[in-house]
Write a protein that holds these residues in place. Sequence first.
Motif, PDB file in Angstrom:
ATOM      1  N   ARG A  36       0.881  -1.161   0.034  1.00 34.80           N
ATOM      2  CA  ARG A  36      -0.171  -0.002  -0.081  1.00 34.80           C
ATOM      3  C   ARG A  36       1.061   1.418   0.005  1.00 34.80           C
ATOM      4  NH1 ARG A  36      -4.331  -0.229   4.544  1.00 34.80           N
ATOM      5  NH2 ARG A  36      -4.931   1.462   3.719  1.00 34.80           N
ATOM      6  N   ILE A  37       1.971   1.130   0.847  1.00 34.78           N
ATOM      7  CA  ILE A  37       2.997   2.471   0.774  1.00 34.78           C
ATOM      8  C   ILE A  37       3.670   2.333  -0.579  1.00 34.78           C
ATOM      9  CG2 ILE A  37       5.008   3.327   1.814  1.00 34.78           C
ATOM     10  CD1 ILE A  37       4.254   1.729   4.389  1.00 34.78           C
ATOM     11  N   GLN A  38       4.135   1.208  -1.058  1.00 39.59           N
ATOM     12  CA  GLN A  38       4.735   1.354  -2.243  1.00 39.59           C
ATOM     13  C   GLN A  38       3.680   1.714  -3.650  1.00 39.59           C
ATOM     14  OE1 GLN A  38       5.865  -2.648  -4.028  1.00 39.59           O
ATOM     15  NE2 GLN A  38       7.913  -1.906  -4.067  1.00 39.59           N
ATOM     16  N   GLU A  39       2.936   1.374  -3.590  1.00 42.37           N
ATOM     17  CA  GLU A  39       1.878   1.874  -4.553  1.00 42.37           C
ATOM     18  C   GLU A  39       1.301   3.168  -4.314  1.00 42.37           C
ATOM     19  OE1 GLU A  39       1.555   0.300  -7.371  1.00 42.37           O
ATOM     20  OE2 GLU A  39       2.941  -1.369  -6.599  1.00 42.37           O
ATOM     21  N   GLY A  40       1.416   4.067  -3.350  1.00 40.40           N
ATOM     22  CA  GLY A  40       0.998   5.262  -3.017  1.00 40.40           C
ATOM     23  C   GLY A  40      -0.389   5.342  -2.517  1.00 40.40           C
ATOM     24  N   GLN A  89      14.264   5.411   0.376  1.00 36.69           N
ATOM     25  CA  GLN A  89      14.147   3.932  -0.043  1.00 36.69           C
ATOM     26  C   GLN A  89      13.473   3.286   1.007  1.00 36.69           C
ATOM     27  OE1 GLN A  89      18.012   2.417  -0.939  1.00 36.69           O
ATOM     28  NE2 GLN A  89      17.242   0.432  -1.169  1.00 36.69           N
ATOM     29  N   LEU A  90      12.366   2.347   0.332  1.00 38.66           N
ATOM     30  CA  LEU A  90      11.552   1.652   1.180  1.00 38.66           C
ATOM     31  C   LEU A  90      11.815   0.210   1.105  1.00 38.66           C
ATOM     32  CD1 LEU A  90       8.720   1.479   3.069  1.00 38.66           C
ATOM     33  CD2 LEU A  90       7.649   1.054   0.859  1.00 38.66           C
ATOM     34  N   TRP A  91      12.123  -0.586   2.353  1.00 36.76           N
ATOM     35  CA  TRP A  91      12.540  -1.909   2.399  1.00 36.76           C
ATOM     36  C   TRP A  91      11.286  -2.903   2.645  1.00 36.76           C
ATOM     37  CZ3 TRP A  91      17.243  -3.696   0.913  1.00 36.76           C
ATOM     38  CH2 TRP A  91      18.446  -2.464   1.076  1.00 36.76           C
ATOM     39  N   PRO A  92      11.220  -3.888   1.926  1.00 35.41           N
ATOM     40  CA  PRO A  92      10.200  -4.908   2.087  1.00 35.41           C
ATOM     41  C   PRO A  92      10.180  -5.319   3.541  1.00 35.41           C
ATOM     42  CG  PRO A  92      11.424  -5.492   0.295  1.00 35.41           C
ATOM     43  CD  PRO A  92      12.159  -4.477   0.863  1.00 35.41           C
ATOM     44  N   PRO A  93       9.159  -6.078   3.982  1.00 37.26           N
ATOM     45  CA  PRO A  93       9.162  -6.509   5.635  1.00 37.26           C
ATOM     46  C   PRO A  93      10.547  -7.189   5.926  1.00 37.26           C
ATOM     47  CG  PRO A  93       6.915  -6.499   4.708  1.00 37.26           C
ATOM     48  CD  PRO A  93       8.043  -6.362   3.516  1.00 37.26           C
ATOM     49  N   GLN A  94      11.096  -7.028   6.957  1.00 39.54           N
ATOM     50  CA  GLN A  94      12.163  -7.669   7.451  1.00 39.54           C
ATOM     51  C   GLN A  94      11.805  -8.526   8.887  1.00 39.54           C
ATOM     52  OE1 GLN A  94      15.318  -7.489   5.654  1.00 39.54           O
ATOM     53  NE2 GLN A  94      13.856  -6.428   4.264  1.00 39.54           N
ATOM     54  N   VAL A  95      12.259  -9.406   9.148  1.00 35.55           N
ATOM     55  CA  VAL A  95      12.014 -10.354  10.194  1.00 35.55           C
ATOM     56  C   VAL A  95      13.152  -9.956  11.282  1.00 35.55           C
ATOM     57  CG1 VAL A  95      11.701 -12.773  11.171  1.00 35.55           C
ATOM     58  CG2 VAL A  95      11.238 -12.327   8.809  1.00 35.55           C
ATOM     59  N   LEU A  96      12.574  -9.641  12.203  1.00 36.39           N
ATOM     60  CA  LEU A  96      13.278  -9.267  13.781  1.00 36.39           C
ATOM     61  C   LEU A  96      12.605  -9.781  14.785  1.00 36.39           C
ATOM     62  CD1 LEU A  96      14.317  -5.510  13.159  1.00 36.39           C
ATOM     63  CD2 LEU A  96      15.695  -7.745  12.968  1.00 36.39           C
ATOM     64  N   ALA A  97      13.032 -11.022  15.236  1.00 41.59           N
ATOM     65  CA  ALA A  97      12.619 -11.803  16.350  1.00 41.59           C
ATOM     66  C   ALA A  97      11.084 -12.130  16.136  1.00 41.59           C
ATOM     67  CB  ALA A  97      12.713 -10.781  17.583  1.00 41.59           C
ATOM     68  N   GLU A  98      10.050 -11.536  16.836  1.00 40.44           N
ATOM     69  CA  GLU A  98       8.697 -11.829  16.744  1.00 40.44           C
ATOM     70  C   GLU A  98       8.043 -10.877  15.802  1.00 40.44           C
ATOM     71  OE1 GLU A  98       8.551  -9.362  20.475  1.00 40.44           O
ATOM     72  OE2 GLU A  98       9.886 -10.707  19.570  1.00 40.44           O
ATOM     73  N   TRP A  99       8.879  -9.889  15.170  1.00 42.44           N
ATOM     74  CA  TRP A  99       8.141  -8.736  14.477  1.00 42.44           C
ATOM     75  C   TRP A  99       8.485  -8.985  13.005  1.00 42.44           C
ATOM     76  CZ3 TRP A  99       5.289  -6.243  17.184  1.00 42.44           C
ATOM     77  CH2 TRP A  99       5.295  -5.793  18.790  1.00 42.44           C
ATOM     78  N   PHE A 100       7.722  -8.342  12.245  1.00 41.78           N
ATOM     79  CA  PHE A 100       8.008  -7.884  10.701  1.00 41.78           C
ATOM     80  C   PHE A 100       7.937  -6.427  10.737  1.00 41.78           C
ATOM     81  CE2 PHE A 100       6.150 -12.320  10.897  1.00 41.78           C
ATOM     82  CZ  PHE A 100       6.802 -12.868   9.834  1.00 41.78           C
TER      83      PHE A 100
END
Length: 250
Positions: free
Chosen positions: A138-142, A188-199
């Motif tokens: 949604r962010i990437q597509e504006g 620059q927008l990064w796709p979801p990254q996995v950090l412990a229990e978070w995306f």
Amino acid sequence: MTDLFQVGNRVIQGEQIPMLLKRYQLMPQFLRGIVLDTAIADIPLTEEERIRAIEDLAVQQKLTSPEARQAWLKSQGLTPAEMEDLATHPVRVEKFKQTTWSSKVESYFMERKMFLDQVIYSLIRVQDQGLAYELYFRIQEGEAKFADLAREYSKGPESRTGGLLGPVPVSQPHPRIGKLLSISQPGQLWPPQVLAEWFVIIRLEKFMPAQLDDAMRRRLIDELFETWLKEEVQKVISLQSVQPSATSGS
């Protein structure tokens, strides 16, 4: 044995001083002063520097007349010579810093640069992978603004600021986030990254590289000085802790 001084009915003798300094947790501060006094003992001052230092102290303490100066000396238990030593001490310390570390600032700056560069970035954290990718697209597509989605969906304190964080050193966030930010371009927008229990969804807003200007140079010299002084004090403390056992074993 020579008495040192008397406090009320108590006479303090020289051999009691180390024990009292430890009891009142003043030993590190005391050793810091000794180490520093030894280091700056041979630092020369010009007559102009000496006079200016005394005048600066007089202004600081509001010693606007000879009578005021005498009253202050009496209240502090100082002689004029001791007042001069007190006044010139910071000047000697500053000259010692410059003499010892000014030539090392450039290389130290390069070593520390990743801890000095700062960033402003936006972050959204959620625990659902599907939701994370939905928000990312949604962010990437504006279709939606990052800030609006952060306020609605992010589960951390950044939700209160629309996901906006900083300025902070690049080294402060999680190492994976810091690495991404360090190689990002603003926006620059990064796709979801996995950090412990978070995306987490991350976007770099602004990169502020550290500059070796006068203020940064002073800061780094102070850092080098403080590191050196702490190490020297620790050496003395470590030596003191060894001495009793060495004596008892002889």
